[in-house]
Design an enzyme around this catalytic site. Structure first.
Site, PDB file in Angstrom:
ATOM      1  CB  CYS A 118      -0.915  -0.029   1.188  1.00 32.34           C
ATOM      2  SG  CYS A 118      -1.859   1.484   1.232  1.00 32.34           S
ATOM      3  CB  CYS A 146      -5.986  -0.212   5.414  1.00 28.48           C
ATOM      4  SG  CYS A 146      -4.788  -0.967   4.225  1.00 28.48           S
TER       5      CYS A 146
END
Length: 367
Positions: free
Chosen positions: A103, A200
């Site tokens: 990410c 996340c």
């Protein structure tokens, strides 16, 4: 004093305390500060949706308090293609990936950086990561954060120096309690918000439930080093090397009281390999092979060198010898044997406080 008033910084606002204080500190340093809230996942779950909505609300509240605009952007498509698909493929192959690293590489320091520069006219981006940067001889180095407990350089090793040169990390120079104290002093709504945990896109959901939505589980045998079947697993993807809890094989006849640990996965036969005792030799490796090297200076290493390595976050540094086998493959030999070196995780290399880069663990080496 440097005049930063014409230098535009876009801060990635997550709705947490670290990015809130980052925005405040940059404002104090005279920069022209704006916020950006990234949506990286399309929530399909009410609790998740509420958490994401709350994060946006908190980010907006902080920006209002500081008197700065907050932009929003949806990177869910990029996240799915570049982070999540890779995450699923790794689990399918029996490895344990680290999506936070992907990410950072693909979204926060690529998609966000490009959007901030091209669409918002940013000179820099900033994030609430606990890392530092240093300019030396025309190069930019990535350094550990000053707070040892919070240092996040492990998650940022895959970012090149060009990206680091365009990024600011205001809280990297501080310890976490100080960050919370500043947030409280400035009456920022996030001052006592707890740190987010978990991946996340999963939020606080149970990991096994989440994975099952995307990958069909295939139950199979749990096997000892002697080949004895002592139980059933619900799917290899739910287990990781060194795992002790949640195996469901306690209290077996003829076995001692020592706990069982996952020591391997036999992908061909869908078997989970376990052994007893924290000091069982099958749990330990004297080194590893890693691929997909990302060096911060983007220069492939050509000769053997000494440094320290972490094979997981928050681990003590391990002194080691690194030998490049080719531009994209490394052999790492530890000074002392290490437990639970896990394929799919990252080996991240350090020279004192400088993060050199890292690579993905392909296999662990055992005697």
């Amino acid at each position: 004093m440097t005049d930063n008033s014409q230098v535009k910084v876009i801060v990635g606002m997550s709705g947490g305390v670290d990015s809130s204080v980052s925005a405040y500190l940059l404002q104090q340093q005279g920069y022209l500060v704006e916020g950006l809230f990234m949506k990286n996942w399309e929530e399909d779950d009410t609790d998740q949706y509420c958490a994401a909505a709350q994060d946006l609300e908190d980010a907006q509240s902080v920006c209002d308090k500081l008197g700065i605009p907050l932009h929003t952007i949806n990177f869910a498509a990029e996240y799915w293609d570049n982070v999540f698909e890779h995450f699923l493929a790794e689990y399918k192959a029996g490895r344990t990936p680290n999506p936070d690293i992907m990410c950072n590489k693909e979204i926060k320091f690529k998609a966000f950086l490009e959007f901030a520069a091209e669409d918002l006219g940013a000179d820099y981006i900033a994030t609430g990561h606990y890392v530092r940067r240093r300019e030396v001889d025309g190069h930019v180095q990535l350094l550990r954060g000053l707070d040892n407990n919070k240092d996040q350089s492990y998650f940022l090793y895959a970012i090149g120096e060009k990206q680091i040169a365009k990024s600011l990390f205001p809280v990297g120079e501080l310890e976490k309690p100080e960050v919370r104290r500043i947030a409280e002093q400035q009456d920022l709504i996030t001052h006592n918000k707890k740190d987010s945990t978990g991946i996340c896109f999963i939020g606080e959901r149970k990991f096994t439930d989440f994975l099952q939505e995307y990958l069909p589980a295939q139950p199979g045998d749990i096997v000892t080093p002697t080949g004895e079947v002592i139980g059933q697993h619900q799917g290899l993807m739910y287990h990781t090397l060194g795992q002790r809890k949640g195996l469901g094989i306690g209290g077996l006849q003829n076995s001692n009281e020592n706990p069982w640990y996952v020591v391997g996965k036999d992908m061909d036969n869908n078997r989970l390999l376990v052994a007893q005792g924290a000091d069982h030799p099958a749990l330990f490796s004297y080194g590893l092979i890693a691929k997909q090297c990302d060096w911060v200076d983007r220069t492939p290493k050509k000769s053997t060198f000494r440094c320290t390595v972490k094979t997981r976050y928050r681990q003590q540094d391990i002194p080691c010898t690194v030998t490049p086998l080719d531009d994209d493959t490394l052999k790492v030999i530890f000074d002392t044997a290490q437990a639970a070196v896990t394929p799919g995780q990252s080996a991240v290399f350090y020279n004192d406080e400088v993060c050199l880069g890292g690579a993905i663990i392909e296999e662990h080496l055992q005697k």
